[in-house]
Design an enzyme around this catalytic site. Structure first.
Site: not given
Ligand SMILES: C[S@@+](CC[C@H](N)C(=O)[O-])C[C@H]1O[C@@H](n2cnc3c(N)ncnc32)[C@H](O)[C@@H]1O
Length: 282
Positions: A43, A152
């Site tokens: 990445r 997010d």
């Molecule tokens: C794998 S995705 C999950 C998306 C959705 N909730 C699902 O289950 O399909 C994880 C998301 O968490 C977000 N994320 C990671 N760390 C975070 C934080 N500290 N605060 C807010 N969002 C965060 C990432 O940017 C990413 O878009």
């Protein structure tokens, strides 16, 4: 003829790698560590090329000197954003068949429903909730104050979410009866969310580790497939904060491989990774 060679990006050394892991951990709660070396290299190589640096080491030096300006791009590059419409469909079945009907009775006096998709990625999760509301509870939307907050940390995925346009290939997970009500064709290959669906959602950047500007309480909090990237201490802190942001008997929904650990005492299990906040006088 000059054949251009693909640019080979040298790896970071251990000290540099550990510095970036520590930075990401402090900023986001995401634990990278040794198991993620390949992913981080892949990445970062992409990021370095996009930014026009000729090596990871030169980007690293630039990053160290400009941490605040570069923070958001680094975080956006290292978050994992995998998602789908109606992912873990039993959560949406539970909302449709049990919990929204329950809220329509419980919240009758306020006519208010608040749902938070707390790591919404590119928007498929909050749009799935909104499509479900429009398709199955449409008659309440005019007279009730129903809103979905979708947040997010990653500003790139939020921009995609706010556009609300998806490739046709992505909609196979959306039940057919919802597609006709909630999607409009855009050209031959894409669809966009209907305005009634969009109007239910507010998208905002929010880091789960930082202060939450909204007051709550929420009737449902989705926190799916994000805490797996955090350590146990961060997970427990987050569960206690979510509990404070839920009204009694309201729901916290986690991802398929996630569990409450010690915070289970604050909630009652209502189904697979569906938990309700215990009433204070229970
Ligand atoms: C794998 S995705 C999950 C998306 C959705 N909730 C699902 O289950 O399909 C994880 C998301 O968490 C977000 N994320 C990671 N760390 C975070 C934080 N500290 N605060 C807010 N969002 C965060 C990432 O940017 C990413 O878009």
């Amino acid at each position: 003829m000059v054949i251009s060679q693909p640019m080979v990006i040298e790896r970071l050394n251990r000290k540099q790698y550990e510095f970036l892991c520590q930075f990401i951990y402090k900023e986001t709660g995401i634990v990278l560590g040794d198991a993620k070396v390949e992913m981080v290299h892949r990445r970062l190589s992409k990021l370095v090329k996009t930014k026009g640096f000729d090596s990871l080491a030169s980007y690293y030096q630039y990053f160290v000197a400009h941490q605040q300006e570069e923070k958001s791009d680094l975080v956006n590059a290292l978050t994992t954003n995998l998602t789908r419409f109606f992912r873990e469909s039993h959560h949406f079945d539970y909302l449709k068949n049990h919990f929204i009907p329950f809220l329509l009775v419980r919240n009758k006096s306020t006519r208010r429903i608040r749902i938070w998709s707390s790591a919404c990625s590119t928007g498929e999760e909050p749009y799935s909730i909104a499509m479900l509301l429009v398709s199955h509870f449409g008659q309440y939307l005019q007279h009730w104050d129903i809103k979905i907050l979708a947040t997010d940390i990653d500003t790139d995925v939020l921009n995609i979410a706010m556009e609300g346009i998806y490739p046709k290939a992505a909609i196979s997970d959306i039940p057919a009866d919802l597609r006709s009500k909630c999607l409009r064709a855009v050209g031959n290959d894409s669809v966009e969310m209907a305005s009634q669906v969009r109007s239910l959602i507010t998208f905002k950047p929010l880091n789960l580790l930082e202060r939450w500007p909204m007051k709550g309480p929420f009737d449902v909090i989705f926190c799916r497939n994000v805490i797996i990237y955090f350590d146990k201490v961060t997970q427990q802190q987050l569960f206690h904060r979510f509990e404070q942001y839920l009204s009694d008997e309201s729901l916290l929904i986690l991802g398929h491989s996630e569990s409450l650990g010690g915070a289970a005492a604050l909630f009652t299990n209502q189904g697979k990774t569906i938990f309700s906040k215990q009433a204070q006088d229970a």
